[in-house]
Design a protein around this motif. Structure first.
Motif, PDB file in Angstrom:
ATOM      1  N   HIS A 165      -5.020  12.001   0.387  1.00  0.00           N
ATOM      2  CA  HIS A 165      -3.962  11.411  -0.444  1.00  0.00           C
ATOM      3  C   HIS A 165      -4.576  10.447  -1.448  1.00  0.00           C
ATOM      4  N   ASP A 166      -3.898  10.290  -2.585  1.00  0.00           N
ATOM      5  CA  ASP A 166      -4.177   9.162  -3.454  1.00  0.00           C
ATOM      6  C   ASP A 166      -3.497   7.948  -2.852  1.00  0.00           C
ATOM      7  N   ILE A 167      -4.107   6.788  -3.040  1.00  0.00           N
ATOM      8  CA  ILE A 167      -3.594   5.571  -2.417  1.00  0.00           C
ATOM      9  C   ILE A 167      -3.536   4.471  -3.471  1.00  0.00           C
ATOM     10  N   VAL A 218       0.871  -1.179   0.000  1.00  0.00           N
ATOM     11  CA  VAL A 218       0.000   0.000   0.000  1.00  0.00           C
ATOM     12  C   VAL A 218       0.906   1.226   0.000  1.00  0.00           C
ATOM     13  N   ARG A 219       0.741   2.064  -1.042  1.00  0.00           N
ATOM     14  CA  ARG A 219       1.615   3.218  -1.223  1.00  0.00           C
ATOM     15  C   ARG A 219       0.788   4.494  -1.374  1.00  0.00           C
ATOM     16  N   LEU A 220       1.383   5.606  -1.030  1.00  0.00           N
ATOM     17  CA  LEU A 220       0.763   6.900  -1.271  1.00  0.00           C
ATOM     18  C   LEU A 220       1.128   7.377  -2.671  1.00  0.00           C
ATOM     19  N   GLY A 221       0.175   8.003  -3.352  1.00  0.00           N
ATOM     20  CA  GLY A 221       0.431   8.541  -4.674  1.00  0.00           C
ATOM     21  C   GLY A 221       0.153   7.539  -5.773  1.00  0.00           C
ATOM     22  N   LEU A 222       0.477   7.937  -6.998  1.00  0.00           N
ATOM     23  CA  LEU A 222       0.215   7.142  -8.199  1.00  0.00           C
ATOM     24  C   LEU A 222       1.358   6.199  -8.479  1.00  0.00           C
ATOM     25  N   GLY A 223       1.029   4.959  -8.869  1.00  0.00           N
ATOM     26  CA  GLY A 223       2.038   4.040  -9.369  1.00  0.00           C
ATOM     27  C   GLY A 223       2.764   3.268  -8.291  1.00  0.00           C
ATOM     28  N   THR A 224       3.886   2.694  -8.689  1.00  0.00           N
ATOM     29  CA  THR A 224       4.582   1.710  -7.859  1.00  0.00           C
ATOM     30  C   THR A 224       5.754   2.282  -7.072  1.00  0.00           C
ATOM     31  N   THR A 225       5.948   3.597  -7.106  1.00  0.00           N
ATOM     32  CA  THR A 225       7.142   4.160  -6.471  1.00  0.00           C
ATOM     33  C   THR A 225       6.842   5.070  -5.289  1.00  0.00           C
ATOM     34  N   GLY A 234       1.975   0.479   4.214  1.00  0.00           N
ATOM     35  CA  GLY A 234       1.456  -0.769   4.756  1.00  0.00           C
ATOM     36  C   GLY A 234       1.636  -1.916   3.791  1.00  0.00           C
ATOM     37  N   GLU A 235       1.501  -3.126   4.325  1.00  0.00           N
ATOM     38  CA  GLU A 235       1.560  -4.339   3.528  1.00  0.00           C
ATOM     39  C   GLU A 235       0.482  -5.304   4.002  1.00  0.00           C
ATOM     40  N   PHE A 236      -0.011  -6.096   3.084  1.00  0.00           N
ATOM     41  CA  PHE A 236      -1.061  -7.056   3.415  1.00  0.00           C
ATOM     42  C   PHE A 236      -0.736  -8.375   2.733  1.00  0.00           C
ATOM     43  N   ARG A 237      -0.695  -9.453   3.542  1.00  0.00           N
ATOM     44  CA  ARG A 237      -0.451 -10.796   3.016  1.00  0.00           C
ATOM     45  C   ARG A 237      -1.758 -11.585   3.105  1.00  0.00           C
ATOM     46  N   PRO A 238      -2.530 -11.609   2.047  1.00  0.00           N
ATOM     47  CA  PRO A 238      -3.856 -12.229   2.122  1.00  0.00           C
ATOM     48  C   PRO A 238      -3.780 -13.746   2.236  1.00  0.00           C
ATOM     49  N   ALA A 239      -4.616 -14.280   3.105  1.00  0.00           N
ATOM     50  CA  ALA A 239      -4.754 -15.727   3.227  1.00  0.00           C
ATOM     51  C   ALA A 239      -5.808 -16.225   2.241  1.00  0.00           C
ATOM     52  N   LYS A 240      -5.726 -17.487   1.899  1.00  0.00           N
ATOM     53  CA  LYS A 240      -6.731 -18.103   1.042  1.00  0.00           C
ATOM     54  C   LYS A 240      -8.088 -18.069   1.742  1.00  0.00           C
ATOM     55  N   THR A 241      -9.128 -17.687   0.999  1.00  0.00           N
ATOM     56  CA  THR A 241     -10.467 -17.577   1.584  1.00  0.00           C
ATOM     57  C   THR A 241     -11.352 -18.775   1.279  1.00  0.00           C
ATOM     58  N   GLY A 242     -10.803 -19.798   0.697  1.00  0.00           N
ATOM     59  CA  GLY A 242     -11.569 -20.992   0.351  1.00  0.00           C
ATOM     60  C   GLY A 242     -11.814 -21.102  -1.134  1.00  0.00           C
ATOM     61  N   SER A 243     -12.117 -19.978  -1.795  1.00  0.00           N
ATOM     62  CA  SER A 243     -12.320 -19.968  -3.240  1.00  0.00           C
ATOM     63  C   SER A 243     -12.333 -18.521  -3.710  1.00  0.00           C
ATOM     64  N   TRP A 244     -12.257 -18.337  -5.035  1.00  0.00           N
ATOM     65  CA  TRP A 244     -12.291 -16.996  -5.595  1.00  0.00           C
ATOM     66  C   TRP A 244     -13.665 -16.357  -5.462  1.00  0.00           C
ATOM     67  N   SER A 245     -14.676 -17.145  -5.178  1.00  0.00           N
ATOM     68  CA  SER A 245     -16.026 -16.589  -5.041  1.00  0.00           C
ATOM     69  C   SER A 245     -16.416 -16.352  -3.590  1.00  0.00           C
ATOM     70  N   ASN A 246     -15.540 -16.703  -2.646  1.00  0.00           N
ATOM     71  CA  ASN A 246     -15.843 -16.515  -1.226  1.00  0.00           C
ATOM     72  C   ASN A 246     -15.088 -15.297  -0.694  1.00  0.00           C
ATOM     73  N   TYR A 247     -15.830 -14.270  -0.328  1.00  0.00           N
ATOM     74  CA  TYR A 247     -15.233 -13.013   0.110  1.00  0.00           C
ATOM     75  C   TYR A 247     -15.283 -12.880   1.628  1.00  0.00           C
ATOM     76  N   MET A 248     -14.240 -12.300   2.192  1.00  0.00           N
ATOM     77  CA  MET A 248     -14.226 -12.022   3.619  1.00  0.00           C
ATOM     78  C   MET A 248     -13.487 -10.713   3.859  1.00  0.00           C
ATOM     79  N   VAL A 284      -0.358  -2.248  -4.791  1.00  0.00           N
ATOM     80  CA  VAL A 284       0.575  -2.825  -5.752  1.00  0.00           C
ATOM     81  C   VAL A 284       0.698  -4.316  -5.483  1.00  0.00           C
ATOM     82  N   SER A 285       0.409  -5.124  -6.490  1.00  0.00           N
ATOM     83  CA  SER A 285       0.544  -6.574  -6.334  1.00  0.00           C
ATOM     84  C   SER A 285       1.998  -6.993  -6.467  1.00  0.00           C
ATOM     85  N   LYS A 286       2.430  -7.884  -5.586  1.00  0.00           N
ATOM     86  CA  LYS A 286       3.805  -8.391  -5.615  1.00  0.00           C
ATOM     87  C   LYS A 286       3.865  -9.882  -5.952  1.00  0.00           C
ATOM     88  N   SER A 287       2.760 -10.425  -6.475  1.00  0.00           N
ATOM     89  CA  SER A 287       2.772 -11.829  -6.886  1.00  0.00           C
ATOM     90  C   SER A 287       1.622 -12.047  -7.849  1.00  0.00           C
TER      91      SER A 287
END
Length: 846
Positions: free
Chosen positions: A630-632, A590-597, A602-616, A635-638
């Motif tokens: 601010h713009d926020i 999670v970055r401030l401003g436009l783009g990847t720089t 912040g950072e978020f490491r999402p856990a598997k939610t069971g399926s792509w159709s199951n939201y939590m 950025v995906s790292k995988s």
């Protein structure tokens, strides 16, 4: 010929001697061919014979009279050849004219009349050897690549089917163009100060230089090769006859000579090429008074031809150099030098960037921020100053005296480097001009000379004069101005923030500065953004079956959202995010401003939610205090890191109560865990962890327990409870019993050391694959009488006392250990290992 274009060779001489001498006069003798040949050469062996033949051939070649190019121009003055090859002689600079002293019947400065000797010497060049002019650009110490070329920018001759000079000369042949066959990359002024009489050390780069024509030739490193010996003939043909006399191509690229070895010429993308095909006849005459021969060259026949290059690429200097390397006439060392000067098709931008880097420069464009407000762009370092909120952009535009938007584009051609969009009609509700300019140049409420006009200067835009006449539209993902042009279609000058191919990869949109402007927009505190509410995105798509969820969030892709209001200092603690994930692993920055720089908050490491159709919904905290609007950017790292349904800024008010129940799914960080469709955590294995942000423990003495609902279908393993991360302070431990199955839920207490205030709380799995599943937890306080703890509970700390067969509970630290009789040392030490959190060893106990 021997494959190296050397006419006079040992094998050729021996074969001629065999046929013309030995077979006719000595065939019946007892002496062998080799003996007779060596004796008449005066050679003792074959190696000696080869050297003698080589020297004889060289002496014949050296004895040939060489024609100087000055012979062609002797009546033009002593310095003419120097000036001509610099590009500054009369043949280069003049243009045919009917003006005085010329007339319509007798024009002046007629090239074919002034340079009539060039035609005469064409025939001479095909039967004798020319001499290279002694000029700096042809110095052998300069010509390490063994390649030379000429480059011309001007055509001065009509009716020759080359260039665009036409009659009448005085109106249609002033500064006319050659046939374009290359891209001019850059020119280093310190290479050839003799060309323009200026001693300088700078350089000139060219983005869109206009028509330039280059033509060259190459020669071997072997001195007896015909490509080497007849290179001056090639120079004469390329420069004087084929291009000047026949086509009228003249002048030089400023700062460089018209012709020279490539090391002193401009760096270009390609060049045409001429080769010389030579046939020579040698006569060997036996000396009368002993062994040896004299040698003369009787005749020369030369043809000029378009180069026959490698891989059937003809008339291409790069391919011809490759062919010379393939034939062993040049080495890769010479070719490497050549490649720094002739860089290949479409490689000028790369070559120019390398030049800037080598010279210590960074390519940029300076925006006068006293006159213009930066809105958004590409290639500008500080993206945090971008305006991506369409409401603010249109409010700022509407506040102008005249609604004008400027786009500057250093990477575009000259006609598109500076464009002004003037709005002619009111923008209807729902019309997004910023999206139209950035992403989707459509004709809905956006038609040239109806809704807007385009101009090349601000004054024209302000006055409404000299507007552009052509526009096209409606290619999704292609932004301003698609192929619009001043008088017709101009390709590839568009910008796009999601598609490649446009030349406007370095551009900025600007608005005139209005120092009195004050926005009236009210930004809600802690707003909720749908996944598709982004202002800019790269690489993502809309999830199937939805209109508001973002998918295809892969490595390097990003989503930027405009105008997130973090509120006053300290009021935003983190982000709530609603997502789905059908795989494991990955991280979102999670970055401030436009783009990847922009600055990471912040950072978020999402856990598997069971399926792509199951939201939590998960919570994660931000790593610093951010205030204001601010713009926020996410950025995906995988690959396939998550699908994003929505997110919102949060003050974690849901956790402000000390004893709030926190669902397992509302974590902020994790490693290794997964969630089922019911939102319960599982796959909690050794070294996995899960962290919950901003948990309120209250004042000292308020919290001493965690109440947890868990399930477990096996035995063993334990859970460490730590503050502020997996490596943080250990404050408790839990050994969950088998609850009867992974879907059988049970509540238990975890005793804690005294903790106060707000902390991140981490559960760390130890010692087992499958430590537990968890549904929720909440902080609590033990109000029950002191007693031996249940088998589910393990306390940390210990006060050693001499007690027999008793549980010892320290009420102040909520800690305990079990000890056997003090005389049963072995038993006591064995039992000690069962309770590894006692901070003492057997030897410390009474």
């Amino acid at each position: 010929q021997n494959g190296k274009d050397i006419q006079c060779t040992y094998d050729a001489v021996r074969d001629a001697y065999t046929e013309q001498v030995f077979n006719r006069y000595y065939n019946d003798t007892s002496s062998s061919l080799e003996t007779m040949f060596f004796d008449q050469l005066g050679a003792s062996n074959e190696a000696n014979a080869k050297q003698i033949v080589y020297d004889l051939c060289g002496s014949a070649q050296d004895a040939m009279d060489q024609i100087q190019l000055e012979d062609i121009t002797y009546d033009e003055g002593a310095q003419f050849i120097e000036l001509y090859y610099a590009g500054r002689a009369s043949w280069n600079e003049e243009t045919q004219t009917n003006l005085f002293p010329g007339t319509a019947d007798s024009p002046f400065n007629v090239l074919k009349e002034d340079a009539y000797k060039v035609k005469e010497y064409k025939a001479i060049s095909e039967k004798t050897v020319f001499k290279m002019p002694e000029l700096p650009q042809f110095d052998p110490s300069v010509c390490t690549a063994h390649v030379a070329q000429c480059c011309w920018p001007r055509d001065r001759q009509a009716n020759d089917n080359n260039g665009n000079c036409n009659k009448e000369y005085d109106t249609n042949c002033v500064d006319k163009d050659v046939a374009d066959n290359t891209d001019l990359c850059y020119n280093e002024l310190d290479k050839a100060p003799y060309a323009n009489g200026v001693d300088a050390n700078g350089f000139s780069t060219y983005g869109h230089e206009g028509p330039v024509h280059c033509h060259g030739f190459a020669w071997s490193t072997e001195e007896q090769e015909t490509t080497t010996r007849f290179k001056a003939n090639a120079l004469f043909f390329v420069s004087m006859y084929d291009h000047m006399y026949q086509r009228g191509y003249v002048e030089n690229i400023p700062g460089s000579p018209m012709c020279g070895c490539v090391e002193h010429m401009p760096v270009v993308s390609r060049s045409d090429c001429t080769q010389t095909n030579v046939k020579e006849s040698y006569t060997f005459a036996k000396v009368s008074d002993g062994p040896g021969f004299t040698v003369d060259i009787d005749s020369i026949t030369l043809q000029f031809q378009a180069c026959q290059g490698a891989n059937n690429r003809n008339n291409d200097l790069e391919a011809f150099v490759q062919q010379l390397v393939n034939d062993g006439k040049l080495s890769t060392a010479e070719q490497d030098v050549f490649k720094t000067r002739i860089v290949g098709h479409n490689n000028c931008p790369k070559a120019i960037d390398a030049l800037y880097e080598a010279q210590g420069f960074e390519k940029d464009y300076n925006i006068d921020d006293t006159e213009w407000k930066f809105v958004i762009g590409e290639g500008f370092e500080d993206q945090t100053r971008s305006i991506m909120d369409k409401r603010l952009f249109q409010e700022m535009l509407a506040a102008q005296e005249l609604p004008i938007v400027r786009r500057v584009c250093p990477s575009c051609i000259d006609s598109h480097k500076d464009i002004y969009y003037r709005r002619l009609t009111q923008m209807p509700e729902g019309f997004d001009l910023l999206d139209t300019l950035m992403h989707n140049w459509f004709d809905t409420n956006n038609v040239l000379n109806v809704d807007f006009s385009l101009h090349s200067t601000y004054l024209d835009a302000f006055l409404g004069t000299d507007g552009w006449t052509f526009c096209n539209y409606n290619d999704p993902g292609i932004g301003f101005p698609r192929d619009c042009g001043p008088t017709g279609k101009v390709n590839f000058q568009w910008n796009s923030y999601s598609r490649g191919g446009g030349d406007a990869n370095h551009h900025a949109f600007l608005l005139p500065i209005d120092k009195d402007f004050q926005s009236t927009i009210v930004y809600p505190h802690h707003p909720t953004f749908l996944g598709t509410d982004y202002a800019v995105q790269k690489g993502t798509s809309i999830a199937s079956g939805t209109n508001t969820t973002v998918a295809s969030f892969d490595n390097g892709n990003y989503l930027t959202y405009a105008s997130a209001n973090f509120g006053p200092s300290g009021s935003t603690k983190g982000i709530r995010i609603n997502y789905s994930k059908g795989n494991t692993g990955g991280k979102v920055e999670v970055r401030l401003g436009l783009g990847t720089t922009g600055r990471i908050i912040g950072e978020f490491r999402p856990a598997k939610t069971g399926s792509w159709s199951n939201y939590m919904t998960a919570y994660f905290d931000i790593e610093e205090d951010v205030e204001g609007i601010h713009d926020i950017t996410f950025v995906s790292k995988s690959s396939s890191v998550l699908n994003l349904a929505w997110f919102e800024l949060s003050d974690f008010s849901e956790r402000s109560e000390v004893y709030s129940r926190i669902p397992a799914s509302e974590y902020s960080d994790q490693s290794g865990t997964q969630f089922g469709t019911s939102g319960n955590m599982g796959y909690f294995d050794d070294t996995d962890y899960i962290t919950y942000a901003n948990v309120n423990f209250g004042p000292a003495g308020t919290t001493d327990l965690i109440l947890i609902e868990y399930a477990k279908g096996n035995n063993g393993g334990r859970v460490q409870v730590r503050l502020d991360g997996a490596d943080g302070t250990l404050v408790g431990e839990f050994r969950p019993n088998n609850s009867g199955g992974w879907g059988v839920w049970k509540e238990a207490n975890i005793a804690l050391d005294d903790v106060e205030g707000i902390h991140d709380l981490t559960f760390l799995a130890k010692g087992k694959s499958g430590v537990m599943n968890m549904a929720w937890f909440e902080l609590s306080r033990d109000t029950s009488p002191s007693s031996a703890p249940s088998s589910d509970v393990v306390h940390t700390g210990f006060v050693c006392e001499d007690r027999q067969d008793q549980w010892q509970i320290n009420q102040s630290t909520r800690s305990w250990c079990f000890w056997a009789r003090k005389t049963e040392t072995a038993s006591r030490c064995a039992l000690k290992d069962l309770y590894i959190d006692c901070p003492v060893t057997c030897d410390n106990c009474p």
